[in-house]
Scaffold this active site. Structure first.
Site, PDB file in Angstrom:
ATOM      1  N   ASP A 118      17.683  -0.567  22.034  1.00  0.00           N
ATOM      2  CA  ASP A 118      17.816   0.892  22.184  1.00  0.00           C
ATOM      3  C   ASP A 118      17.334   1.378  23.555  1.00  0.00           C
ATOM      4  O   ASP A 118      16.698   2.434  23.660  1.00  0.00           O
ATOM      5  CB  ASP A 118      17.042   1.620  21.066  1.00  0.00           C
ATOM      6  CG  ASP A 118      17.472   1.153  19.688  1.00  0.00           C
ATOM      7  OD1 ASP A 118      18.678   0.946  19.486  1.00  0.00           O
ATOM      8  OD2 ASP A 118      16.604   0.986  18.809  1.00  0.00           O
ATOM      9  N   ASN A 120      26.146   2.848  21.332  1.00  0.00           N
ATOM     10  CA  ASN A 120      25.405   2.824  20.056  1.00  0.00           C
ATOM     11  C   ASN A 120      24.938   4.240  19.746  1.00  0.00           C
ATOM     12  O   ASN A 120      24.764   5.062  20.648  1.00  0.00           O
ATOM     13  CB  ASN A 120      24.192   1.899  20.186  1.00  0.00           C
ATOM     14  CG  ASN A 120      23.401   1.797  18.890  1.00  0.00           C
ATOM     15  OD1 ASN A 120      23.981   1.720  17.802  1.00  0.00           O
ATOM     16  ND2 ASN A 120      22.081   1.787  18.977  1.00  0.00           N
ATOM     17  N   HIS A 165      21.685   6.052  17.806  1.00  0.00           N
ATOM     18  CA  HIS A 165      20.357   5.727  17.274  1.00  0.00           C
ATOM     19  C   HIS A 165      19.759   7.005  16.679  1.00  0.00           C
ATOM     20  O   HIS A 165      19.850   8.075  17.281  1.00  0.00           O
ATOM     21  CB  HIS A 165      19.465   5.190  18.399  1.00  0.00           C
ATOM     22  CG  HIS A 165      18.093   4.845  17.916  1.00  0.00           C
ATOM     23  ND1 HIS A 165      17.828   3.677  17.219  1.00  0.00           N
ATOM     24  CD2 HIS A 165      16.923   5.524  17.979  1.00  0.00           C
ATOM     25  CE1 HIS A 165      16.557   3.661  16.890  1.00  0.00           C
ATOM     26  NE2 HIS A 165      15.976   4.763  17.336  1.00  0.00           N
ATOM     27  N   ARG A 224      22.158  -6.007  14.619  1.00  0.00           N
ATOM     28  CA  ARG A 224      21.998  -7.303  15.286  1.00  0.00           C
ATOM     29  C   ARG A 224      22.159  -7.081  16.785  1.00  0.00           C
ATOM     30  O   ARG A 224      23.053  -6.328  17.205  1.00  0.00           O
ATOM     31  CB  ARG A 224      23.088  -8.240  14.765  1.00  0.00           C
ATOM     32  CG  ARG A 224      22.876  -9.685  15.072  1.00  0.00           C
ATOM     33  CD  ARG A 224      23.940 -10.507  14.360  1.00  0.00           C
ATOM     34  NE  ARG A 224      24.153 -11.757  15.055  1.00  0.00           N
ATOM     35  CZ  ARG A 224      23.462 -12.861  14.826  1.00  0.00           C
ATOM     36  NH1 ARG A 224      22.541 -12.886  13.903  1.00  0.00           N
ATOM     37  NH2 ARG A 224      23.708 -13.965  15.502  1.00  0.00           N
ATOM     38  N   ASP A 245      22.542  -2.064  26.352  1.00  0.00           N
ATOM     39  CA  ASP A 245      22.186  -3.137  27.286  1.00  0.00           C
ATOM     40  C   ASP A 245      21.436  -4.206  26.492  1.00  0.00           C
ATOM     41  O   ASP A 245      21.462  -4.195  25.257  1.00  0.00           O
ATOM     42  CB  ASP A 245      21.399  -2.594  28.496  1.00  0.00           C
ATOM     43  CG  ASP A 245      20.038  -2.042  28.095  1.00  0.00           C
ATOM     44  OD1 ASP A 245      19.619  -2.240  26.935  1.00  0.00           O
ATOM     45  OD2 ASP A 245      19.381  -1.414  28.938  1.00  0.00           O
ATOM     46  N   GLU A 246      20.754  -5.103  27.195  1.00  0.00           N
ATOM     47  CA  GLU A 246      20.174  -6.243  26.477  1.00  0.00           C
ATOM     48  C   GLU A 246      18.921  -5.890  25.674  1.00  0.00           C
ATOM     49  O   GLU A 246      18.473  -6.666  24.836  1.00  0.00           O
ATOM     50  CB  GLU A 246      19.836  -7.353  27.478  1.00  0.00           C
ATOM     51  CG  GLU A 246      21.099  -7.972  28.032  1.00  0.00           C
ATOM     52  CD  GLU A 246      20.851  -8.686  29.349  1.00  0.00           C
ATOM     53  OE1 GLU A 246      19.700  -9.067  29.602  1.00  0.00           O
ATOM     54  OE2 GLU A 246      21.814  -8.837  30.117  1.00  0.00           O
TER      55      GLU A 246
HETATM   56  C1  GRF Z   1      22.590   5.590  11.363  1.00  0.00           C
HETATM   57  O1  GRF Z   1      21.516   6.462  11.167  1.00  0.00           O
HETATM   58  C2  GRF Z   1      22.643   5.128  12.804  1.00  0.00           C
HETATM   59  O2  GRF Z   1      22.124   6.051  13.693  1.00  0.00           O
HETATM   60  C3  GRF Z   1      21.752   3.917  12.764  1.00  0.00           C
HETATM   61  O3  GRF Z   1      22.010   3.310  11.542  1.00  0.00           O
HETATM   62  C4  GRF Z   1      22.419   4.291  10.607  1.00  0.00           C
HETATM   63  C5  GRF Z   1      23.703   3.794  10.020  1.00  0.00           C
HETATM   64  O4  GRF Z   1      24.073   4.518   8.892  1.00  0.00           O
HETATM   65  N1  GRF Z   1      21.974   3.094  13.923  1.00  0.00           N
HETATM   66  P1  GRF Z   1      25.521   4.313   8.240  1.00  0.00           P
HETATM   67  O5  GRF Z   1      25.668   2.834   7.971  1.00  0.00           O
HETATM   68  O6  GRF Z   1      26.525   4.823   9.243  1.00  0.00           O
HETATM   69  O7  GRF Z   1      25.494   5.135   6.993  1.00  0.00           O
END
Ligand code: GRF
Length: 226
Positions: free
Chosen positions: A163, A125, A127, A109, A159-160
């Site tokens: 990613d 975060n 990614h 979210r 940020d807003e």
């Molecule tokens: C991970 O691959 C993370 O990079 C992405 O969402 C996934 C989350 O996996 N943002 P989990 O819930 O930690 O198993």
């Protein structure tokens, strides 16, 4: 030198940076982070798990780990609550637990500009791709359709955008012709679970600096390494 991300505080294993980990699903990254924090005496600790969904496996993991969790669903009695109401409840939980850094780990979210303004440069975060390539919620699917042979993971400031924040660190992972989304995600997660605790250590120790030129991470010999 620009300011560091934690406002001059230098955390240690005995005075660790207090993190809230935000999840929406499986929580394997949260569990790996907590295990690293507990087994390696790192200068950061997880004090709260926040989920925007009830009954997800990540909440069971949190409970097995003995961590307090806060569930703030955005749908109540069949209706969406306002973004403001949702985030106010989260902000209260963060204040109740004296949280210093927000660590997104599979949180599906977007946070509002108002929220991010209050937590400026204190939300990170992870990614599952080498940003700026393959942002969004289907990174592995997009990587596989692109036929690239290298992907990876990225830890970045939030940020807003989706990613789009400043990149703090990346690790590359090979893509094999035989891969499907599950095998690729599993391989990338191995690297994610190694990288996130390390980047949080740099932040906790006050070694991540933001300058006009971008992000710099200082190593033990006081050199800027990236
Ligand atoms: C991970 O691959 C993370 O990079 C992405 O969402 C996934 C989350 O996996 N943002 P989990 O819930 O930690 O198993």
């Amino acid at each position: 030198m620009g300011s560091n991300l934690v406002g001059g505080r230098v955390a240690t294993p005995t005075t660790p940076l207090r993190c809230a980990v935000f999840i929406s699903g499986s929580g394997s990254g949260m569990e790996a982070l907590v295990n690293a924090q507990r087994s390696r005496r790192l200068p950061h600790e997880t004090v709260l798990v926040v989920s925007n969904k009830a009954n997800v496996p990540g909440l069971e993991r949190a409970s097995r780990l003995g961590l307090p969790s806060l569930v703030v669903e955005h749908r109540r009695n069949g209706e969406n609550i306002s973004r403001e109401e949702h985030e106010l409840e989260i902000l209260k939980g963060l204040a109740d637990h004296d949280v210093e850094l927000i660590v997104l780990a599979g949180y599906m979210r977007l946070l509002s500009p108002v929220f991010l303004n209050e937590w400026h440069h204190r939300v990170v975060n992870i990614h599952p791709s080498l940003l700026p390539h393959f942002p969004g919620g289907h990174a592995h699917r997009d990587v596989l359709s692109s036929k690239t042979s290298i992907t990876g993971c990225t830890v970045h400031l939030v940020d807003e955008g989706m990613d789009t924040g400043a990149v703090l660190a990346q690790r590359a992972v090979p893509v094999f012709e035989s891969d499907d989304e599950i095998s690729l995600s599993d391989r990338v997660k191995v690297e994610e679970h190694r990288l996130y605790p390390d980047v949080l250590t740099w932040i906790a120790e006050g070694r991540v600096h933001l300058t006009e030129e971008g992000v710099h991470v200082q190593d033990e010999t006081d050199r800027f390494v990236c």
